[in-house]
Scaffold this active site. Structure first.
Site, PDB file in Angstrom:
ATOM      1  N   SER A   5      -3.718  -2.883  -3.884  1.00 17.18           N
ATOM      2  CA  SER A   5      -4.213  -3.637  -2.737  1.00 17.18           C
ATOM      3  C   SER A   5      -4.547  -2.662  -1.619  1.00 17.18           C
ATOM      4  CB  SER A   5      -3.129  -4.625  -2.279  1.00 17.18           C
ATOM      5  OG  SER A   5      -3.492  -5.232  -1.064  1.00 17.18           O
TER       6      SER A   5
ATOM      7  N   LYS B 152      -8.054  -4.650  -5.132  1.00 15.84           N
ATOM      8  CA  LYS B 152      -8.071  -5.774  -4.190  1.00 15.84           C
ATOM      9  C   LYS B 152      -8.342  -5.221  -2.817  1.00 15.84           C
ATOM     10  CE  LYS B 152      -4.135  -8.289  -2.201  1.00 15.84           C
ATOM     11  NZ  LYS B 152      -2.924  -9.064  -2.590  1.00 15.84           N
TER      12      LYS B 152
ATOM     13  N   LYS C 115      -8.639  -6.195   1.352  1.00 25.17           N
ATOM     14  CA  LYS C 115      -8.333  -7.182   2.376  1.00 25.17           C
ATOM     15  C   LYS C 115      -9.626  -7.500   3.121  1.00 25.17           C
ATOM     16  CE  LYS C 115      -3.792  -7.412   2.029  1.00 25.17           C
ATOM     17  NZ  LYS C 115      -3.085  -8.669   1.769  1.00 25.17           N
TER      18      LYS C 115
ATOM     19  N   ASP D 192      -8.628 -10.472  -0.581  1.00 28.11           N
ATOM     20  CA  ASP D 192      -7.496 -11.237  -0.037  1.00 28.11           C
ATOM     21  C   ASP D 192      -7.729 -11.454   1.449  1.00 28.11           C
ATOM     22  OD1 ASP D 192      -5.077 -12.378   0.639  1.00 28.11           O
ATOM     23  OD2 ASP D 192      -3.831 -10.683  -0.005  1.00 28.11           O
TER      24      ASP D 192
ATOM     25  N   GLU E  79      -8.217 -14.519  -2.745  1.00 25.66           N
ATOM     26  CA  GLU E  79      -6.820 -14.877  -2.508  1.00 25.66           C
ATOM     27  C   GLU E  79      -6.655 -15.460  -1.107  1.00 25.66           C
ATOM     28  OE1 GLU E  79      -4.293 -11.499  -3.251  1.00 25.66           O
ATOM     29  OE2 GLU E  79      -2.509 -12.452  -2.433  1.00 25.66           O
TER      30      GLU E  79
ATOM     31  N   ASP F 103      -1.525 -17.523  -2.412  1.00 25.35           N
ATOM     32  CA  ASP F 103      -0.395 -16.631  -2.136  1.00 25.35           C
ATOM     33  C   ASP F 103       0.509 -17.356  -1.130  1.00 25.35           C
ATOM     34  OD1 ASP F 103       1.302 -14.693  -1.050  1.00 25.35           O
ATOM     35  OD2 ASP F 103      -0.218 -13.168  -0.717  1.00 25.35           O
TER      36      ASP F 103
ATOM     37  N   LYS G 124       5.127 -14.191  -5.769  1.00 26.82           N
ATOM     38  CA  LYS G 124       5.947 -13.172  -5.101  1.00 26.82           C
ATOM     39  C   LYS G 124       7.371 -13.681  -5.178  1.00 26.82           C
ATOM     40  CE  LYS G 124       2.498 -11.308  -1.926  1.00 26.82           C
ATOM     41  NZ  LYS G 124       2.032 -11.266  -0.528  1.00 26.82           N
TER      42      LYS G 124
ATOM     43  N   GLY H 215       2.727  -8.312  -4.113  1.00 27.62           N
ATOM     44  CA  GLY H 215       3.608  -7.292  -3.555  1.00 27.62           C
ATOM     45  C   GLY H 215       3.843  -7.519  -2.077  1.00 27.62           C
TER      46      GLY H 215
HETATM   47  O1  OSB Z   1      -1.101 -10.793   1.071  1.00 31.17           O
HETATM   48  O2  OSB Z   1      -0.570  -9.869  -0.745  1.00 31.17           O
HETATM   49  C1  OSB Z   1      -0.538  -9.904   0.494  1.00 31.17           C
HETATM   50  C2  OSB Z   1       1.136  -6.763   1.861  1.00 31.17           C
HETATM   51  C3  OSB Z   1       1.921  -7.321   2.843  1.00 31.17           C
HETATM   52  C4  OSB Z   1       1.884  -8.671   3.062  1.00 31.17           C
HETATM   53  C5  OSB Z   1       1.050  -9.486   2.296  1.00 31.17           C
HETATM   54  C6  OSB Z   1       0.277  -8.944   1.285  1.00 31.17           C
HETATM   55  C7  OSB Z   1       0.300  -7.551   1.084  1.00 31.17           C
HETATM   56  C8  OSB Z   1      -0.525  -6.864   0.102  1.00 31.17           C
HETATM   57  C9  OSB Z   1      -0.033  -5.530  -0.429  1.00 31.17           C
HETATM   58  O3  OSB Z   1      -1.592  -7.254  -0.272  1.00 31.17           O
HETATM   59  C10 OSB Z   1       0.801  -5.674  -1.617  1.00 31.17           C
HETATM   60  C11 OSB Z   1       1.513  -4.397  -1.991  1.00 31.17           C
HETATM   61  O4  OSB Z   1       0.852  -3.394  -2.203  1.00 31.17           O
HETATM   62  O5  OSB Z   1       2.763  -4.425  -2.063  1.00 31.17           O
HETATM   63 MG    MG Z   2      -2.002 -12.019  -0.380  1.00 31.60          MG
END
Ligand code: OSB
Ligand code: MG
Length: 369
Positions: free
Chosen positions: A136, A162, A164, A189, A214, A239, A263, A291
């Site tokens: 991510s 992925k 953001k 995401d 997402e 999520d 999660k 994550g």
């Molecule tokens: O939305 O999945 C998410 C990190 C912190 C809070 C929310 C998210 C995320 C990530 C990173 O997308 C996930 C990771 O690398 O642990």
């Molecule tokens: Mg997410």
């Protein structure tokens, strides 16, 4: 098993690089390592995943500490536990606070697997010996920088990228990425950055062959997501909206999404994650493990869960080194060509590196029976 002692180690770890999403940027991760000891001196470990501010969910490091210390730990110490699946009913008098519950339940699962002398993955019913993982990537200062970071991770072999997104950093950026990486498995995401007013804009994503989008809409919504999914070809993945097995069932029945991000912390633990997995398998809904920028212990739990068969899309469990200069486990989590070898020793399968853990520790609280 009878839990005799619980230790909450509060750590602060600095990410190698700041992580930016639609709701902001952060670099210092504060969380708890839960150490749990039974009547034979066997130790189990869990990790809390709430952040210091409630931007992802309403839980925070401080609410985790309060709920664990004042409610959940006394409940765990009050009577023996025969199987980790019992933990959720033990906690049922406490509403929500899933991340606090999950940090403790995870330690019970590790303890249980170690007492049974089997890997946590096996205790959960997982069969894979290796898992495919993606990565991510946070919002970057420039498109050039984003393309550079993606290129580096594609070269390293991550199985899915992925990125953001947020309004103003979405369709045009993804077009550039797709042009540069025509065949890479790619997803976006939004962390709830859009509303139904953005439907026409979001439909432009359908041309980009994304594996999914997402959580485009509100963190507590499944109704508007159903409206969006009905006009979007790109699969929607939920999520933030998913906190339980019933949330998954409702979302699937309503058509709010086609894919589920599990999660462990968000759904209250591994037992609930397993129930979600089993239902999605029955319904033929792909799932993957999300994550929360975990340190090694949380990462180990994610790896164990991902060995279950319906985790058939690469998750966000990237290598330790992508986050931390030194992790709190030995060995650290290694990713080779987008693959993690699942450890075969009992429990989470990684040793705690106490020297590293103590170097990050800012507080320690001990609870005894
Ligand atoms: O939305 O999945 C998410 C990190 C912190 C809070 C929310 C998210 C995320 C990530 C990173 O997308 C996930 C990771 O690398 O642990
Ligand atoms: Mg997410």
């Amino acid at each position: 098993m009878s839990i005799k002692k619980v230790v909450l180690h509060k750590l602060v770890m600095r990410l190698n690089d700041p992580f930016s999403t639609s709701f902001g940027t952060f670099q210092d991760k504060e969380f708890f390592v839960v150490e749990m000891i039974d009547e034979n001196g066997v130790q189990g470990f869990g990790e809390s995943v709430a952040f210091t501010s409630p931007w992802y969910s309403e839980e925070t490091v401080k609410t985790n500490e309060h709920i664990m210390s004042d409610f959940l730990i006394p409940l765990l110490l009050s009577a023996p536990i025969h199987h980790p699946d019992e933990v959720s009913s033990r906690f049922s008098t406490i509403r929500s606070n899933n991340m606090a519950k999950s940090a403790l339940e995870g330690a019970v699962w590790d303890l249980y697997a170690k007492r049974s002398n089997i890997p946590l993955a096996k205790a959960l019913g997982g069969e894979k010996q290796q898992i495919d993982v993606g990565i991510s990537i946070g919002i970057q200062p420039t498109v050039t920088e984003l393309l550079r970071v993606i290129d580096q991770n594609v070269t390293e072999g991550y199985k899915r990228i992925k990125i953001k997104i947020k309004p103003g950093w979405d369709v045009d950026i993804l077009k550039e990425v797709r042009k540069q990486f025509p065949s890479t498995a790619l997803m976006a995401d939004a962390n709830s950055a859009y509303t139904l007013k953005d439907i026409e804009h979001l439909k432009k994503l359908d041309d980009l062959n994304l594996t999914m989008i997402e959580q485009p809409l509100a963190h507590d919504d499944i109704i508007d997501h159903a409206k969006l999914q009905s006009v979007l070809e790109t699969p929607v993945c939920l999520d933030e909206s998913i906190h339980s097995f019933d949330d998954v069932r409702h979302a699937v029945e309503l058509g709010s999404c086609k894919i589920i991000n599990v999660k462990i912390g968000r759904v209250g633990g591994l037992s609930e994650s397993k129930r979600i997995h089993d239902y999605c398998k029955e319904q033929n809904i792909p799932v993957w493990c999300g994550g929360m920028l975990e340190a090694g212990i949380g990462r180990a739990h994610n790896i164990a869960l991902t060995t279950l068969s319906q985790f058939n899309l690469p998750g966000d469990t990237a290598a330790s080194s992508r986050y931390w200069s030194k992790d709190i486990i030995d060995p650290e989590v290694l990713v080779n060509n987008g693959v993690i070898q699942v450890p075969s020793s009992p429990g989470i399968g990684y040793e705690v590196n106490w020297t590293n853990l103590e170097s990050y520790r800012v507080d320690k609280k001990v609870f005894v029976k």
